[in-house]
Design a protein around this motif. Sequence first.
Motif, PDB file in Angstrom:
ATOM      1  N   UNK A 190       0.827  -1.201   0.000  1.00  0.00           N
ATOM      2  CA  UNK A 190       0.000   0.000   0.000  1.00  0.00           C
ATOM      3  C   UNK A 190       0.864   1.256   0.000  1.00  0.00           C
ATOM      4  N   UNK A 191       1.939   1.240   0.771  1.00  0.00           N
ATOM      5  CA  UNK A 191       2.809   2.417   0.868  1.00  0.00           C
ATOM      6  C   UNK A 191       3.390   2.779  -0.495  1.00  0.00           C
ATOM      7  N   UNK A 192       3.890   1.802  -1.210  1.00  0.00           N
ATOM      8  CA  UNK A 192       4.505   2.058  -2.515  1.00  0.00           C
ATOM      9  C   UNK A 192       3.466   2.576  -3.512  1.00  0.00           C
ATOM     10  N   UNK A 193       2.282   1.975  -3.479  1.00  0.00           N
ATOM     11  CA  UNK A 193       1.233   2.410  -4.407  1.00  0.00           C
ATOM     12  C   UNK A 193       0.818   3.853  -4.129  1.00  0.00           C
ATOM     13  N   UNK A 194       0.668   4.191  -2.851  1.00  0.00           N
ATOM     14  CA  UNK A 194       0.238   5.545  -2.492  1.00  0.00           C
ATOM     15  C   UNK A 194       1.329   6.566  -2.785  1.00  0.00           C
ATOM     16  N   UNK A 195       2.568   6.224  -2.450  1.00  0.00           N
ATOM     17  CA  UNK A 195       3.675   7.167  -2.636  1.00  0.00           C
ATOM     18  C   UNK A 195       3.851   7.529  -4.107  1.00  0.00           C
ATOM     19  N   UNK A 196       3.692   6.559  -4.968  1.00  0.00           N
ATOM     20  CA  UNK A 196       3.845   6.800  -6.406  1.00  0.00           C
ATOM     21  C   UNK A 196       2.844   7.847  -6.894  1.00  0.00           C
ATOM     22  N   UNK A 197       1.605   7.741  -6.435  1.00  0.00           N
ATOM     23  CA  UNK A 197       0.568   8.655  -6.907  1.00  0.00           C
ATOM     24  C   UNK A 197       0.692  10.047  -6.290  1.00  0.00           C
TER      25      UNK A 197
END
Length: 429
Positions: free
Chosen positions: A369-376
């Motif tokens: 979740x962290x990686x997905x959110x950070x990218x956006x």
Amino acid sequence: MRISRRAFAAAAVAVLLPLSACGSGGGGGGSSDASGKVEGDITFQTWNLRANFKPYFEGLIAEFEKKHPGTKVKWVDQPAEGYADKISADAAGGTLPDVVNVSPDLVAPLAKAGLALDLDKAAPQYEKEYLPGAWAGHRIPGMTGTYAFPWYLNTGPLFYNKTLFKEAGLDPEQPPKTYDELFSAGLKMAEKSGGKVATLANVPTIEDFGRYGVQLMNKQGTAFSFNDDKGVRLLAKYKELYDAKALDPQALTATPESSGKKFLTGAVAMNPGSALDLGNFKKQAPSLYKNIGITDQVTSTGHVNMYVMGVMVNSQSKRKPAAVAFAHFVTDAAHQMSFAKKVAIFPSTAGSLDDPYFTKEDGSDETRVRVAAAKSLKTAVNYTPVLFSEQMKIALRNEVAKALQGKQSPKEALDNAVKECDRLLQQQG
């Protein structure tokens, strides 16, 4: 001066931000000159952070005082209950602290009252250190200037049920990215399931209108404009979803908790969530967990929504150089990264989201979740107008409900919502 408290925590329920902090602090009035020696006693105010983060903030203050001999930072942490009223009283009584943690809606009335320091004038050299969308988060419509340093950010990706997508004949590896794709997928899923599976469980909010590309206010910040042709089109599409049962029938009264349960049981195909939700799925619905997809928020603008918090400097501070230096210190890249590793938030500083902590998965739910959110977040914007109060949110929701139920047309609903929001806006002024 009364400040409406639009709770940041409410905006972040979907991502279960385990942190509640809002504040206020000065800015537009007084001298904007923050040059001079960094020295003297200042007060730093937070909201309900001492219980969980006392060692962090004590260490932060000690580090600043060591770096700047002759300074002394008094940390004041107020309870969450009644905090907005406390800010109002301090603003009216001239006792506002030198440095205060703020959300955009709380800084807006302070900036209008001349109590928030304009950083574009007082400290423009720091702007390049922050993400553009974050730096713009504390700008006020109808005013020039930026009235707080960006601090931490948050956003929430969307979870989707790959099994339900597959059963509807949709590609489970290509979830909808835009609203048009979402509406198409929703209608197809409802048709294939005989109305038993809805794609969404929530009615459109002001953020949805923003992500759809609707201009929410005029540039002067004196009137709302989300009842334009594009806004009406969005609500009409949601009405179409509602009639086809592609929007859950209980969406009009849904809460984040009830929407989550619908997703858990397979009655809804897409829902915002957090790493904590993934952990619950693993325990309570292992078949869902094995077939969970994680994607960005749906947006037709190419930019997802962010929630932003900031640190404001009181424009009336007698120790302005020290106050600006400390506010910057709290929010610089090193300290934001340190704080982000203690709590599920994201730094607003440029380049920080490229750190391996935000780019590399280790197989855990948290990093997925962290990686997905950070990218956006790199190109995210805060769609919710800083002048959009809780009362306005309720007014919009009530009118949207009438449109979905067929009690009035989408155009009539949005006209009425804008009229009421404009009335409330005039009361703010």
